[in-house]
Design a protein around this motif. Sequence first.
Motif, mmCIF file in Angstrom:
data_model
loop_
_atom_site.group_PDB
_atom_site.id
_atom_site.type_symbol
_atom_site.label_atom_id
_atom_site.label_comp_id
_atom_site.label_asym_id
_atom_site.label_seq_id
_atom_site.Cartn_x
_atom_site.Cartn_y
_atom_site.Cartn_z
ATOM 1 N N UNK A 90 -1.434 -60.420 23.432
ATOM 2 C CA UNK A 90 -0.414 -60.966 22.534
ATOM 3 C C UNK A 90 0.904 -60.216 22.655
ATOM 4 N N UNK A 91 0.836 -58.900 22.771
ATOM 5 C CA UNK A 91 2.062 -58.102 22.853
ATOM 6 C C UNK A 91 2.791 -58.367 24.165
ATOM 7 N N UNK A 92 2.066 -58.449 25.271
ATOM 8 C CA UNK A 92 2.727 -58.742 26.550
ATOM 9 C C UNK A 92 3.313 -60.148 26.558
ATOM 10 N N UNK A 128 2.564 -69.417 14.698
ATOM 11 C CA UNK A 128 2.399 -68.364 15.699
ATOM 12 C C UNK A 128 1.339 -67.351 15.278
ATOM 13 N N UNK A 129 1.296 -67.029 13.991
ATOM 14 C CA UNK A 129 0.348 -66.018 13.516
ATOM 15 C C UNK A 129 -1.088 -66.509 13.577
ATOM 16 N N UNK A 136 1.877 -58.983 16.413
ATOM 17 C CA UNK A 136 2.959 -59.364 17.337
ATOM 18 C C UNK A 136 4.060 -60.174 16.662
ATOM 19 N N UNK A 137 3.678 -61.056 15.726
ATOM 20 C CA UNK A 137 4.677 -61.873 15.046
ATOM 21 C C UNK A 137 5.566 -61.002 14.166
ATOM 22 N N UNK A 138 4.973 -60.069 13.448
ATOM 23 C CA UNK A 138 5.762 -59.170 12.614
ATOM 24 C C UNK A 138 6.656 -58.293 13.476
ATOM 25 N N UNK A 139 6.168 -57.873 14.623
ATOM 26 C CA UNK A 139 6.937 -56.998 15.503
ATOM 27 C C UNK A 139 8.238 -57.669 15.944
ATOM 28 N N UNK A 140 8.157 -58.904 16.399
ATOM 29 C CA UNK A 140 9.357 -59.595 16.882
ATOM 30 C C UNK A 140 10.087 -60.339 15.769
ATOM 31 N N UNK A 163 8.373 -63.944 5.815
ATOM 32 C CA UNK A 163 7.752 -63.663 7.111
ATOM 33 C C UNK A 163 6.471 -62.864 6.944
ATOM 34 N N UNK A 164 6.516 -61.829 6.117
ATOM 35 C CA UNK A 164 5.354 -60.967 5.925
ATOM 36 C C UNK A 164 4.188 -61.750 5.314
ATOM 37 N N UNK A 165 4.485 -62.590 4.325
ATOM 38 C CA UNK A 165 3.433 -63.372 3.678
ATOM 39 C C UNK A 165 2.841 -64.403 4.635
ATOM 40 N N UNK A 166 3.692 -65.094 5.383
ATOM 41 C CA UNK A 166 3.207 -66.128 6.301
ATOM 42 C C UNK A 166 2.326 -65.532 7.388
ATOM 43 N N UNK A 167 2.758 -64.411 7.976
ATOM 44 C CA UNK A 167 2.010 -63.802 9.079
ATOM 45 C C UNK A 167 0.644 -63.313 8.622
ATOM 46 N N UNK A 168 0.575 -62.672 7.468
ATOM 47 C CA UNK A 168 -0.698 -62.124 7.009
ATOM 48 C C UNK A 168 -1.633 -63.206 6.481
ATOM 49 N N UNK A 169 -1.104 -64.241 5.861
ATOM 50 C CA UNK A 169 -1.960 -65.319 5.368
ATOM 51 C C UNK A 169 -2.577 -66.096 6.519
#
Length: 563
Positions: A90-92, A128-129, A136-140, A163-169
């Motif tokens: 995912x990171x690459x 994306x999450x 990876x989504x939080x990173x970018x 963003x934080x809520x969407x990615x973790x949910x």
Amino acid sequence: MITRFSIVTLILFILSIALVIRPISIPIRLPRLGRRKIPIDLTTTPPAIIAILWASQCLGPTQIRDGIVGTDGVKPYNILILFFSLAYMAITLDISGILQASAFWVSNKGGSNGWRLYIYFYLMLTSLSVFLGNDPVILSGTVFLVYYTTATELEPMPWLISEFAAANTASMVLFVGNPTNVVVCEGFAINNVAFTAYTILPFLACNVVCFLALALQFRDKKHIPRKLRTTGKLDPRSVLRDPGGALVGSLILGTCLVVIIIVSFFKIDVWKISLPFAVAKLIFDFTWDHYRFVTGKLPHHNHSSDNKEDVNVDDDDPDPMYTQIQRATTSPTGEGPHRKETFGSNARTLNETITSPEGPNRSSSPSPSKLSGSSEIVEIFPNSRRRLRATHARLAAHFPTFFTALPRLPFALVPFAFSQFILIEALQHQGWIDVFAHWLSIASQGQIHSSIWLIGVIGVVMCNVAGTNIGATILLTKVVRAAPNFPSDSTRAAGIALAVASNIGAVSFTFSASLAGLLWRTILVQKGIDIRQTQFAFWNLLPILFMTGAGLAIVSAEMAVLY
């Protein structure tokens, strides 16, 4: 039987949790090295507590072995190999620029309508999450939103919290989306496909009510204006650094996820599938970067001089993403000192070396100028260090994908996760798991719906007070499995409730509720945005209340239909 050893074990376990939530540093002075600070945080505290417990005979080699190899079907090494394999892929994929290109495309679709853009970003980050996981989504995504909100003079808080809520949910949908999901699947013997079948409806409910909560608390125009100040379109191709790598990376990661789902019916350890795919992606990265390097498609940097004190990428190189955002906005172009500090536009913007969730480059040694008592300090092995830096710079220029992805991998998770498993084994050895399981059995009476709400609410709370959601999930999995006179249907229902709670529990009151929260805060600090703990808790309060109620209600409805 609770003994003095049991009490000592519980006290030290609580102490380790407290130091993970509120890390400290102990200053010491070392000869020739000057004053240093020893961090007492999630990477150092749990192993130190284990050493103390071992020395005080509160646990033995059997518990340490069980914490590494696993018991009751939960295999820690399986979880970590799977997580790192998927994280590397995912990171690459993120390094290729595909996430930034997606953000640009969504921004163009949203145009100058503030609420429409807010909804589009929320949907994009959620989508994306689901497939890439939250890290990876939080990173970018965090970096992009910091750039975008500052350039367009928007208040960053609504966008960052969203963003934080969407990615973790969204990480609750696939069992590979979060390490806690793998713990639940293995601990409760839930098939990987069945896990998604159980969690897809709670995810949809949580996702919808979370956005409604966000829209309610950010409804004022000062938070999200109706009209944005934009003048042009963003070019997604400008930030797609490696289209070939993005295509191959997407195919490898997608194929890996499909194969994992298929083989889950045959009781095969998932790491045996994910690891070969990660190795294949690693081989491709080296081969593809070498090809681009020798054919001149990668910039050649002259790192041959050994006389330089340090070899770094030029800090004045503009970040393509920031440059594009500047050109497409009517806000100032960042000539002031504050904006320059916030954006630090350089080639390392998206490649920031984060070796620990507590901060960047924490493992590297500070330069002599940063140490107190500089008159007494002598740099150790200066020539060797200079050669190593030069060698690293040459290799990073030749193989940028690997050397950018390597420091992004969450290596702090390895000692922390193994330590959490060992500490839980110590609690079980001293009888505390049986005590907690007895309490759960009395409180729930073995009923399905009471088990769901008890484990769900306790799980959300413990994500904040048990040293990240990983520790909370491991502990509650053991407790539910050990509960006496607990029917199998109630056990399964409690497992699904725990899966929901361990994901939405990250959207809560403390940054340490998840490793993603620590990573998110680290990136914001690096970009000059300081969000206090109280602010984080305040803006997450309404979403977590909405999601806990909706998510557990859907799980109850599912279990009512199934049983």
